[in-house]
Design an enzyme around this catalytic site. Sequence first.
Site, PDB file in Angstrom:
ATOM      1  CG  PHE A  64      -2.053  -0.945   1.122  1.00  0.00           C
ATOM      2  CD1 PHE A  64      -3.081  -0.753   0.230  1.00  0.00           C
ATOM      3  CD2 PHE A  64      -2.068  -2.075   1.923  1.00  0.00           C
ATOM      4  CE1 PHE A  64      -4.124  -1.648   0.134  1.00  0.00           C
ATOM      5  CE2 PHE A  64      -3.107  -2.983   1.838  1.00  0.00           C
ATOM      6  CZ  PHE A  64      -4.138  -2.770   0.938  1.00  0.00           C
ATOM      7  N   GLY A  65       2.139   1.164   0.121  1.00  0.00           N
ATOM      8  CA  GLY A  65       2.920   2.376   0.126  1.00  0.00           C
ATOM      9  C   GLY A  65       4.370   2.143   0.511  1.00  0.00           C
ATOM     10  CB  VAL A 119       8.190   2.796   5.370  1.00  0.00           C
ATOM     11  CG1 VAL A 119       8.544   3.378   6.734  1.00  0.00           C
ATOM     12  CG2 VAL A 119       6.862   2.047   5.441  1.00  0.00           C
ATOM     13  CG  ASP A 166      -0.030  -8.847   5.578  1.00  0.00           C
ATOM     14  OD1 ASP A 166       0.339  -9.987   5.229  1.00  0.00           O
ATOM     15  OD2 ASP A 166       0.385  -7.813   5.042  1.00  0.00           O
TER      16      ASP A 166
END
Length: 638
Positions: free
Chosen positions: A364-365, A367, A477
Amino acid sequence: MGKFPAVMIILASSLLFVLHTSKVVNGAKCFGSLAINSSYAQNRRDLFSTLANKVATNGGFYNASLGQYPNRVYALGLCARGYEQKACFSCVESLTLDTQISCGNITDSFVWDNDDEDGVSCLVRSSNHLNFENDEPRPPVTDTSIHPFELSINMTLFMQQWEYTVNKTLEAAIKANTSSVHKYYGAVEAEFTAFPNVYMLMQCTPDITSQDCKKCLGDCLTYFREEFRGRVGETVLGTASFPSCFFRWDLLSFNGAFDNVTRVPALPRPQAQKKGSSIPYNKGLSMHWGIITIIVVLTFINLVILIGLYKVNVWRRKLNNGINGGCTEYSDSDGRFMLRFDLGMILSATADFSPENKLGQGGFGTVYKGILLNGKEIAVKRLTRCSEGGVEFRNEVSLLIRLQHKNLVKLLGFCNERDEKILVYEFIPNSSLDGFIFDEEKRSLLTWEVRLKIIKGIARGLIYLHEDSHLKIIHRDLKANNILLDTDMNPKVADFGTARLFDTDETKAETQRIAGTRGYMAPEYLNYGQISTKSDVYSFGIVLLEMISGQRNNSFEGEGIATFAWKRWTEGRPEIITDPLLVKIPNKEIIKFIQTGLLCVQENATRRPTMSNVIVWLGSETITIPLPKPPAFTSRHS
């Protein structure tokens, strides 16, 4: 007055569109006294955790209370008429989060959300008093916008028609005294002379009497008129609301609000002046005044824009020079801070998301590491714009703000400025577990004592999520790269974007959206979408076996680590699956951990232990652990 030139009408219409494409959200109002202790805020969090679902599934209104005096909390949620259930849930959920962030342990709060994008307006309020509306006067919320037609209308006539429409709307709202949850509701579409139609909406919460509703709306209108008064030559669009009532008017129909509307014809036009008394029409003079009007309006618009830009820049400078280095600080009753970070500060801290500051990337992205102006290190998760990151963003913020445990990563704040969705966490210097356990050099740092600490810490974090928290949360997850390690190698479960919130008495559910990582997902979840706490137990079992072997689950071709460990365990050769760095560990100890891991990955979910069982087994030398059955054969899904 002569007719507006065509260019003026186009200019006014364009500006009208700009004004009405923005989303207006009235911020939470916090008042009353400070709660005596943290129990009040905790009770409110517990009520708010299910409020959105209760409101959306109970016709648009729900109220409840929780706790004992003096920490008893009374909470209420309401969605306006004509809502869609999903939009209602989203609206109420957003306001509960806004209230908890803004109000901390202040006892009384309310917030109305006037949301044109989702097509629903909603209310969330809380108090330590049952008779919320009948104590002392409550602060109102107002929102107004200047309309571009203001220079061309007859304000005297407009105000006469406006007051006439107000009375009709109020009459409709008070008369709608039925058993419905929207019993005090009035919506009016009114024709105005030489002016676009005007739409009005009034609504009260169904928990008050019609007399109290009339008084509340009357106070609402009085307050709004005070705001309106003195704006000579102005037309103002906007809202005003108190904790138990809401008033709104606009030149555009509200989404979903006008399915059952009262239509009001225009008042008679004023009589024309007698012949001979009117000013003769002069085409040249009319064009001259039209040009002057255009120049005046354009000058006014430019002036407003310049003033607005100046105020925004002043605000940003003050914010960036503040004690928090560019963010607005909130705190809850337990002393935990929640910050709404300024995007400019995030960009500065991460050097505009420089690749050199990248710590890792997920589904999702990405870091990044960041350093605030005060030197504090942070981890910044920038959600991918084209992914379903919006769902993950709301999910992670709403969950982590309510959770506090030493084995869960700490969310410091968030930023949802412009089209960016960003989560800000405490910086964990040792990064994730997979960077150690699967690295040939770093794995040597994971002595048996350190691995015990990590395994038991993960288990305690899951026990908190499954049993000890006031919420029941399924992570969905769990894997080595979602376990972070601090300077003392203490584990912290991270990445709650796909987590699922359960009711406290709910044991399992089904989902259409499979979220997680193949190889770590339980077979009943992967194949049928069935989730429960035992889904996380399965994932934990895989991570536990990886910790024993020092190898990834997908390193065993043709069969996962569970199948490989089962075969070696039944053969009486646990050393085959054991990391060579652990050869000095007693064989009995290793067998106990492998056996526990195999019990966690049983194909039948009911045969898997709870995390409480696991922590007891791992810490005891005398308890007899059950013998496992063959594990789920999931190699075809790995």
